[in-house]
Scaffold this motif. Structure first.
Motif, PDB file in Angstrom:
ATOM      1  N   GLN A 288      44.011 -17.138  -3.491  1.00 32.79           N
ATOM      2  CA  GLN A 288      45.148 -16.385  -2.986  1.00 32.79           C
ATOM      3  C   GLN A 288      46.025 -15.861  -4.133  1.00 32.79           C
ATOM      4  N   ASP A 289      46.640 -14.711  -3.894  1.00 31.82           N
ATOM      5  CA  ASP A 289      47.593 -14.135  -4.843  1.00 31.82           C
ATOM      6  C   ASP A 289      48.943 -14.798  -4.597  1.00 31.82           C
ATOM      7  N   ARG A 290      49.278 -15.790  -5.435  1.00 30.80           N
ATOM      8  CA  ARG A 290      50.488 -16.581  -5.211  1.00 30.80           C
ATOM      9  C   ARG A 290      51.713 -15.984  -5.889  1.00 30.80           C
TER      10      ARG A 290
ATOM     11  N   PRO B 290      43.905  -7.116  -4.068  1.00 28.62           N
ATOM     12  CA  PRO B 290      45.230  -7.139  -4.684  1.00 28.62           C
ATOM     13  C   PRO B 290      45.244  -8.050  -5.898  1.00 28.62           C
ATOM     14  N   GLN B 291      45.637  -7.518  -7.005  1.00 29.44           N
ATOM     15  CA  GLN B 291      45.682  -8.289  -8.228  1.00 29.44           C
ATOM     16  C   GLN B 291      47.057  -8.913  -8.394  1.00 29.44           C
TER      17      GLN B 291
ATOM     18  N   CYS C 201      49.622 -18.441   2.661  1.00 27.55           N
ATOM     19  CA  CYS C 201      48.192 -18.588   2.962  1.00 27.55           C
ATOM     20  C   CYS C 201      47.576 -19.728   2.157  1.00 27.55           C
ATOM     21  N   ALA C 202      48.011 -19.891   0.908  1.00 27.33           N
ATOM     22  CA  ALA C 202      47.480 -20.975   0.085  1.00 27.33           C
ATOM     23  C   ALA C 202      47.898 -22.334   0.637  1.00 27.33           C
ATOM     24  N   VAL C 203      49.155 -22.458   1.070  1.00 23.94           N
ATOM     25  CA  VAL C 203      49.613 -23.718   1.670  1.00 23.94           C
ATOM     26  C   VAL C 203      48.779 -24.053   2.899  1.00 23.94           C
TER      27      VAL C 203
ATOM     28  N   THR D 248      39.461 -24.997   0.195  1.00 19.25           N
ATOM     29  CA  THR D 248      40.032 -25.094  -1.152  1.00 19.25           C
ATOM     30  C   THR D 248      39.759 -23.826  -1.952  1.00 19.25           C
ATOM     31  N   GLN D 249      38.563 -23.249  -1.789  1.00 18.97           N
ATOM     32  CA  GLN D 249      38.241 -22.027  -2.520  1.00 18.97           C
ATOM     33  C   GLN D 249      39.081 -20.849  -2.022  1.00 18.97           C
TER      34      GLN D 249
END
Length: 660
Positions: free
Chosen positions: A238-240, A107-108, A248-250, A232-233
């Motif tokens: 993640q697509d924020r 997903p872009q 997911c990034a949090v 961290t990577q």
């Protein structure tokens, strides 16, 4: 004369032409696809060649770094190693991206988000486990080391695989599985008086300088560091632009902060700068700040906030101010020695840029609340003064009260916009100073877009006859509805079994203990049974020996462990299994092999209480170790076993040998 078959022939010709044209299109598409695939393959080959070249350069620089004692030469070589380390990380990230193009479409992101800072993995060299483990297995455990080649190969394959984990949950599970195996190997093969004799070699993640230690704790600490770095990577990928991506990034950045915190609290003598307490504290702060930034982005995505919603805009202003405060703290830590000596300059600059950007964003949302927001009720004034003036809710206002007239609100909003513009211009200036950041086009787009938005709003408020100098806008008080905390890695999530479980339960069969094997000992059945009482599981312990009985005459002693019954190994047998086996023998008796712990051995269950990473070894159940519970043998004679039998527990843990 026109033949009758001509129309059909013409139609067939047209159909043939269409098929030929379609075939040409398909062939062209195939050629294009093959061409694109060929370009990817060619680029992969180039990257592999560059990686090999950088590895050769690193090997030469590493040899020079170790051989020389000249301080200036070592400083120059360390700088070269840092450059090589950065180049290797960039090449591997590019290779990972090319490999992802072959998989299903990812997903872009359609939105524009500020880039994050991922941490590179520590690299290590190949390790030979076979020699020291075979010596221990044959020398200390008294086993045939050749029969354990499959187990040793399994451990070596696991370590080789964890050197290059994928940037996904599968990679995290691989690192966690190896870490749990290291906990097993430390409990079995390491003692205070003996180490494995292996030299663990790892490269610093920040500088690329090699470091080595013989302690297994260094291997465990480096793997735990890579668990945090991999989080961290994953968070940075993640697509924020969607709520799921920000969540997911949090989670990923919280896990990374928890891993670095756990490492900092339990690993004290680090041979490399990236694992020093100062570096780990900085990394923990950085990941917490990035998680806070993702929280703010998630609030923006939940529901578009209308410009006239005063309270909602003020809450966004406070959230942005909280992010700015977190990044200011990180920047202060990065600017202090010794961290400033090995933190990459682009990291320090990007953190400074984000601190200015989010502080300016806080002033921008405050300006929207004042200029576009509807007049607030009188009951909401204390909350607004608390946001702008930084006053506690119960305190009396100190300084100017918040304006209620539309013109006064416009002037204060204009002052906030002025501070927003100045902050965004400063962020753009800092971005232009760093050559590495200038190549990050996305960051420049975000900063320029925010500046244009603020200038457009300022032009709306700037009246031609407005000759009054705007007052200095106050700072926006930082506050957040959700402060992300570090979350320790979930080691119990990955279930593993001890690779060397055939050696026996860890409670007895470890390098911390010394023992003597006796047997086979033949014990005949008497009128009162075999004359001993059993207790515990895996291995089963002889809790008591009846004086003058058959067991005492055969030489069995209290505290011996039964490891074989009639030639069958029973190190992992339960208490009930041994009792059932003894009940099944006839009058001819039973042949037992027993193990006696020698003086100086640690009592089973006492464990290794050394501080280095010892706190990371929680209970076996929490780690997910699939081994039977060890028998908790006492080094002293058991005098109260018959009182336990009176309470009805003799049938489960304390059982006399079966009667005839």
């Amino acid at each position: 004369m026109v033949p009758e078959g001509r129309p059909d022939g013409a139609g067939a010709g047209e159909e043939s032409a269409r098929l030929q044209a379609a075939g040409s299109v398909r062939k062209g598409c195939d050629l294009l696809a093959n061409s694109q695939h060929g370009c990817l393959q060619s680029r992969r080959a180039q990257i592999h060649q560059q990686i090999n070249r950088e590895l050769r350069v690193r090997t030469g620089a590493e040899n020079l770094y170790r051989a020389t004692s000249n301080a200036r030469v070592r400083e120059t070589v360390a700088l070269e190693l840092s450059y090589v380390n950065s180049s290797l990380q960039l090449l591997k990230e590019e290779l990972e991206g090319l490999d992802g193009n072959v998989d299903a479409d990812q997903p872009q992101s359609e939105g524009i988000t500020v880039p994050m800072i991922p941490l590179g993995l520590k690299e290590t060299k190949q390790l030979d486990w076979a020699t020291p483990l075979k010596e221990l297995i044959s020398g200390h455990f008294g086993e045939d080391s050749a029969s354990y080649e499959a187990e040793i190969r399994e451990l070596e394959d696991l370590r080789q695989a964890m050197r290059t984990p994928s940037r996904s949950e599968a990679g995290l599970e691989l690192l966690t599985a190896y870490y749990n195996q290291l906990c097993f190997q430390e409990a079995r093969f390491v003692s205070p008086a003996r180490s494995l004799g292996l030299l663990f070699h790892w490269y610093d993640s920040l500088t690329g300088v090699p470091a080595q230690q013989r302690a297994l704790a260094f291997e465990k600490g480096s793997v735990l560091f890579n668990i945090g770095a991999l989080h961290t990577q994953i968070g940075a990928r993640q697509d924020r632009s969607c709520p799921e991506g920000t969540s997911c990034a949090v989670e990923a950045f919280q896990r990374a902060a928890g891993a670095f915190s756990l490492l900092r609290e339990n690993f004290s003598h680090a041979p490399s700068p990236d694992m020093s307490p100062a570096s780990l504290s900085m990394l923990e702060q950085l990941m917490t700040a990035q998680a806070q930034e993702c929280v703010f982005e998630g609030l923006l995505l939940q529901a578009p906030v209308a410009p006239h919603d005063c309270l909602a805009q003020l809450h966004l202003a406070q959230e942005a101010a909280q992010v700015a405060a977190e990044y200011r703290l990180v920047h202060q830590t990065m600017a202090q020695p010794p961290v400033q000596d090995y933190v990459p300059f682009p990291w320090t600059t990007l953190v400074h840029v984000k601190a200015e950007y989010f502080r300016a964003l806080a002033h921008y949302h405050a300006a929207l609340a004042l200029c576009d927001g509807a007049p607030v009720a009188e009951a909401e004034l204390p909350a607004l003064e608390q946001i702008f003036l930084g006053l506690p809710a119960s305190s009396e206002p100190r300084g100017p009260a918040l304006p209620q007239e539309q013109e006064d609100r416009r002037k204060l909003g204009k002052a906030h916009l002025k501070r927003a513009i100045l902050g965004q211009e400063e962020a753009l200036r800092l971005h232009a100073v760093c050559r590495a950041l200038r190549r990050v086009d996305l960051l420049q787009v975000v900063l320029a877009q925010a500046l244009r938005r603020s200038l457009a709003k300022y032009s709306e408020l700037d009246l031609e006859d407005d000759f009054c100098e705007a007052a200095e806008a106050p700072d926006v008080r930082p506050k957040t509805q959700r402060r992300p905390e570090g979350r320790a890695p979930s080691f119990s999530r990955v279930k593993v079994a001890d690779i060397f479980h055939r050696l026996g339960p860890l409670s007895v069969f470890s390098a911390k203990n010394r023992w003597r094997l006796a047997g086979p000992i033949h014990v005949a059945r008497g009128e009162g049974g075999f004359g001993f009482t059993l207790r515990g599981d895996a291995p089963v312990l002889i809790a008591a020996v009846v004086p003058g009985g058959r067991a005492a005459a055969a030489g069995l002693k209290e505290g011996d462990y039964i490891v074989s019954v009639n030639g069958q190994p029973c190190r992992w047998w339960k208490h009930a299994d041994v009792v059932a086996q003894l009940k099944g023998v006839g009058d001819e008796g039973v042949s037992l092999q027993v193990l006696t712990l020698l003086p100086g051995a640690e009592p089973p269950g006492s464990g290794d209480r050394r501080p280095a990473l010892g706190a990371l070894l929680r209970s076996q159940k929490e780690r997910g170790w699939e081994t039977p519970g060890p028998a908790q043998a006492s080094p002293r004679p058991l005098l109260g076993w018959n009182r336990k039998a009176k309470r009805g527990k003799a049938g489960r843990r304390l059982s006399p040998a079966p009667h005839p």
